[in-house]
Design a protein around this motif. Structure first.
Motif, mmCIF file in Angstrom:
data_model
loop_
_atom_site.group_PDB
_atom_site.id
_atom_site.type_symbol
_atom_site.label_atom_id
_atom_site.label_comp_id
_atom_site.label_asym_id
_atom_site.label_seq_id
_atom_site.Cartn_x
_atom_site.Cartn_y
_atom_site.Cartn_z
ATOM 1 N N ASN A 1 -6.871 -0.769 -20.852
ATOM 2 C CA ASN A 1 -8.020 0.126 -20.716
ATOM 3 C C ASN A 1 -8.725 -0.096 -19.380
ATOM 4 O OD1 ASN A 1 -9.037 -2.381 -21.271
ATOM 5 N ND2 ASN A 1 -10.682 -1.678 -22.606
ATOM 6 N N SER A 2 -7.980 -0.625 -18.403
ATOM 7 C CA SER A 2 -8.549 -0.947 -17.098
ATOM 8 C C SER A 2 -8.610 0.281 -16.196
ATOM 9 C CB SER A 2 -7.705 -2.029 -16.418
ATOM 10 O OG SER A 2 -8.109 -2.202 -15.077
ATOM 11 N N LYS A 3 -9.699 0.349 -15.409
ATOM 12 C CA LYS A 3 -9.836 1.406 -14.411
ATOM 13 C C LYS A 3 -9.152 1.026 -13.102
ATOM 14 C CE LYS A 3 -14.270 3.027 -16.270
ATOM 15 N NZ LYS A 3 -15.721 3.210 -15.987
ATOM 16 N N LEU A 4 -8.767 -0.247 -12.985
ATOM 17 C CA LEU A 4 -8.121 -0.724 -11.762
ATOM 18 C C LEU A 4 -6.608 -0.790 -11.881
ATOM 19 C CD1 LEU A 4 -10.498 -3.689 -10.759
ATOM 20 C CD2 LEU A 4 -10.600 -1.312 -10.012
ATOM 21 N N VAL A 5 -6.119 -1.108 -13.081
ATOM 22 C CA VAL A 5 -4.680 -1.283 -13.292
ATOM 23 C C VAL A 5 -4.086 -0.051 -13.975
ATOM 24 C CG1 VAL A 5 -2.921 -2.649 -14.489
ATOM 25 C CG2 VAL A 5 -4.887 -3.780 -13.425
ATOM 26 N N LYS B 1 -6.654 1.543 -6.985
ATOM 27 C CA LYS B 1 -7.419 1.500 -5.733
ATOM 28 C C LYS B 1 -7.239 0.134 -5.104
ATOM 29 C CE LYS B 1 -11.337 2.349 -7.850
ATOM 30 N NZ LYS B 1 -12.790 2.507 -8.093
ATOM 31 N N PRO B 2 -7.734 -0.071 -3.882
ATOM 32 C CA PRO B 2 -7.640 -1.401 -3.269
ATOM 33 C C PRO B 2 -8.468 -2.423 -4.053
ATOM 34 C CG PRO B 2 -8.252 0.262 -1.638
ATOM 35 C CD PRO B 2 -8.346 0.917 -2.965
ATOM 36 N N THR C 1 0.845 -1.202 0.000
ATOM 37 C CA THR C 1 0.000 0.000 0.000
ATOM 38 C C THR C 1 0.875 1.245 0.000
ATOM 39 O OG1 THR C 1 -0.097 -0.014 2.419
ATOM 40 C CG2 THR C 1 -1.861 -1.142 1.246
ATOM 41 N N GLY C 2 0.240 2.355 -0.370
ATOM 42 C CA GLY C 2 0.918 3.657 -0.368
ATOM 43 C C GLY C 2 2.030 3.813 -1.382
ATOM 44 N N PRO C 3 1.793 3.647 -2.671
ATOM 45 C CA PRO C 3 0.530 3.371 -3.354
ATOM 46 C C PRO C 3 0.214 1.865 -3.390
ATOM 47 C CG PRO C 3 2.236 3.726 -4.970
ATOM 48 C CD PRO C 3 2.875 3.959 -3.635
ATOM 49 N N TYR C 4 -1.012 1.565 -3.863
ATOM 50 C CA TYR C 4 -1.461 0.177 -3.933
ATOM 51 C C TYR C 4 -0.748 -0.561 -5.064
ATOM 52 C CZ TYR C 4 -5.231 1.851 -0.952
ATOM 53 O OH TYR C 4 -5.948 2.409 0.075
ATOM 54 N N ARG C 5 -0.205 -1.742 -4.714
ATOM 55 C CA ARG C 5 0.497 -2.555 -5.711
ATOM 56 C C ARG C 5 0.297 -4.038 -5.415
ATOM 57 N NH1 ARG C 5 5.808 -0.104 -3.793
ATOM 58 N NH2 ARG C 5 4.307 0.506 -2.174
ATOM 59 N N LEU C 6 0.282 -4.836 -6.479
ATOM 60 C CA LEU C 6 0.335 -6.283 -6.361
ATOM 61 C C LEU C 6 1.642 -6.732 -6.991
ATOM 62 C CD1 LEU C 6 -0.942 -9.073 -5.719
ATOM 63 C CD2 LEU C 6 -1.933 -9.018 -8.014
ATOM 64 N N VAL C 7 2.462 -7.427 -6.197
ATOM 65 C CA VAL C 7 3.781 -7.874 -6.670
ATOM 66 C C VAL C 7 3.725 -9.371 -6.920
ATOM 67 C CG1 VAL C 7 6.239 -8.008 -6.147
ATOM 68 C CG2 VAL C 7 4.896 -6.053 -5.342
ATOM 69 N N VAL C 8 4.148 -9.787 -8.119
ATOM 70 C CA VAL C 8 4.155 -11.198 -8.501
ATOM 71 C C VAL C 8 5.587 -11.597 -8.838
ATOM 72 C CG1 VAL C 8 3.259 -12.934 -10.086
ATOM 73 C CG2 VAL C 8 1.825 -10.989 -9.442
ATOM 74 N N LYS D 1 -12.860 -3.711 -4.630
ATOM 75 C CA LYS D 1 -13.408 -3.956 -3.295
ATOM 76 C C LYS D 1 -14.611 -3.070 -3.007
ATOM 77 C CE LYS D 1 -9.433 -5.761 -0.753
ATOM 78 N NZ LYS D 1 -8.502 -5.531 0.385
ATOM 79 N N LEU D 2 -14.655 -1.907 -3.650
ATOM 80 C CA LEU D 2 -15.754 -0.967 -3.432
ATOM 81 C C LEU D 2 -16.394 -0.631 -4.770
ATOM 82 C CD1 LEU D 2 -13.968 1.404 -0.903
ATOM 83 C CD2 LEU D 2 -15.697 -0.301 -0.365
ATOM 84 N N PRO D 3 -17.170 -1.557 -5.358
ATOM 85 C CA PRO D 3 -17.816 -1.278 -6.650
ATOM 86 C C PRO D 3 -18.778 -0.120 -6.518
ATOM 87 C CG PRO D 3 -18.748 -3.244 -5.651
ATOM 88 C CD PRO D 3 -17.562 -2.851 -4.816
ATOM 89 N N PRO D 4 -18.922 0.676 -7.585
ATOM 90 C CA PRO D 4 -19.806 1.835 -7.521
ATOM 91 C C PRO D 4 -21.236 1.441 -7.230
ATOM 92 C CG PRO D 4 -19.175 1.352 -9.790
ATOM 93 C CD PRO D 4 -18.320 0.495 -8.907
ATOM 94 N N ALA D 5 -21.905 2.211 -6.376
ATOM 95 C CA ALA D 5 -23.308 1.933 -6.049
ATOM 96 C C ALA D 5 -24.174 2.140 -7.271
ATOM 97 C CB ALA D 5 -23.766 2.848 -4.915
#
Length: 443
Positions: free
Chosen positions: A82-86, A108-109, A58-65, A134-138
């Motif tokens: 074209n991802s909103k997450l990556v 984001k997380p 975190t800080g920033p959010y990352r996934l390490v493989v 984790k927090l999909p738009p309402a």
């Protein structure tokens, strides 16, 4: 003899070392990013099965493989995304020699699920990274289309349109290289537009772009939209180029009894492997026998409606294209197994047939197929509208007389006069019989 044994031992050791080195020398050949509205799939194409580990920062959010004993010459900055997450995928220095460290920078997380898949043509070995917001738009009020656009309390009939395959799963591939996932998406879009242009009807798509949706998830998406019907659209294929023609499939509780049906069932399993690990629906209800009884009743009703709609759609398809079979066929497809939603699968033609592949790429032919599907669905719901729907308010209700019912009781139920029912059905007396079908005029 001793020298011979020593020489043999040395050769054996060299072979073992060579085998070990060959098995360990993996290569990252490609990276593909498939973006869905609330999730993203990142696929790492590898020359052999991956040995991997992962952790998040975190800080920033990352996934390490970390991919052990793996190298690459890819320019990761050039990957289409074209991802909103990556935000991006990049390489980083690994603390361990021979390990390729890949970092997925996140916006984001996310919840991450990693799994490897064996080689399945047209793809080789893969490491799949599924990222879910984790927090999909309402959902906004505008997304609830159960209410009619007219603003009345009467609702729209909801039809879920499922374009088969997508993303990692191309579906069948035609002789000229046409992907099934592309052509069925085009046809599905056309069907959805026609449904949305019909007053009292609304279409929802199980996928709106080029990404894979798990086969069980498609029914779940339809259920969440409170769909009255699920229409899954595909293009057929077979081991030889001769078969051709459109067909409509409904659920069979047994294995398909035709060669084409068995082939399609196997293709669905192949599709699930390409798209990712299938989900298993489990019933944890303690009252399992009651639950099973209710499910059976719901399934019987759904299957009866599915057969009726399938017959109408097939009849209309027969006026615009050649049919493979004159009657709806049955097979055990996962996308048709929802017990509470009537579901049909439309095979628009054989993409493995060169002539039909060319037809399926034609916009005019796609339009004709879409019209036929829409016409068959519309006709069913015009004749059998849900009682709380806008379509029902525009048509007479049909009532089947049950044991113990009288004409006056039926009139009271629908809040109409006995005289109006008699007039609509040309009845001379107030006597009705069990099983008699009556037209109930609108009050």
């Amino acid at each position: 003899m001793i020298k011979t044994n020593k020489l043999f031992t040395r050769i054996l050791c060299c072979l073992c070392l060579l085998t070990s080195w060959t098995a360990a020398a993996n290569k990252l050949d490609g990276v593909r990013i498939w973006a869905a509205p609330e999730s993203t799939r990142v696929v790492f194409d590898l020359s052999s099965a991956p040995d991997y580990s992962q952790f998040t920062l975190t800080g920033p959010y990352r996934l390490v493989v970390d991919l052990k004993q793996t190298s690459t010459s890819l320019k990761l900055a050039d990957i289409a995304n074209n991802s909103k997450l990556v935000k991006r995928v990049r390489a980083s220095q690994s603390p361990e020699k021979g390990t390729l460290r890949l970092v997925i920078d996140l916006a984001k997380p996310v919840a991450a699920n990693l799994f490897s898949l064996p080689a399945t043509p047209p793809y080789g070995n893969r490491l799949v990274v599924d990222l879910e917001d984790k927090l999909p738009p309402a959902k906004s009020q505008g997304q609830d289309r159960r209410l009619s656009q007219s603003g009345s309390s009467l609702r729209d009939v909801i039809v879920a349109i499922d374009a088969g395959h997508g993303g990692d799963d191309p579906g069948s591939i035609g002789p000229s290289g046409m992907y099934e996932k592309k052509v069925v998406m085009e046809i599905a879009d056309r069907v959805a537009k026609k449904i949305n242009a019909t007053p009292g009807m609304h279409a929802v798509m199980t996928r709106s772009g080029d990404y894979f949706v798990n086969l069980n998830k498609r029914s779940e998406l339809a259920r969440n939209s409170k769909a009255d019907l699920l229409v899954s659209i595909h293009a057929d294929a077979f081991t030889s180029p001769q078969p051709r023609g459109a067909s409509v499939w409904v659920l069979s509780m047994r294995r398909a009894n035709s060669e084409i049906g068995r082939w399609l069932e196997q293709k669905e399993k192949h599709s699930e492997l390409l798209g990712g690990a299938g989900e298993i629906i489990q019933n944890t209800d303690n009252e399992q026998y009651l639950a099973m009884t209710l499910l059976d009743m719901s399934m019987d009703r759904s299957m009866a409606i599915s057969h009726s709609i399938a017959g109408g759609v097939l009849k209309n398809l027969g006026s615009v294209t050649q049919l493979h079979k004159q009657r709806p066929e049955s097979a055990s497809f996962a996308v048709l197994k929802s017990p509470d939603i009537p579901s049909i699968l439309v095979e628009t033609g054989f993409i493995s047939n060169p002539k039909e592949e060319k037809l399926l790429s034609s916009y005019a032919h796609q339009e004709n197929l879409a019209k036929a599907i829409h016409k068959g669905v519309l006709r069913y719901f015009e004749n059998n509208p849900p009682v709380d729907s806008l379509l029902a308010s525009k048509s007479d209700i049909r009532h089947k007389v049950s044991r113990g019912e009288s004409l006056s009781a039926i009139a009271k139920r629908y809040q109409v006069s006995v005289a109006s029912i008699k007039q609509a059905n040309n009845l001379k007396t107030d006597v009705v019989r069990i099983g008699q079908k009556l037209v109930i005029p609108r009050a």
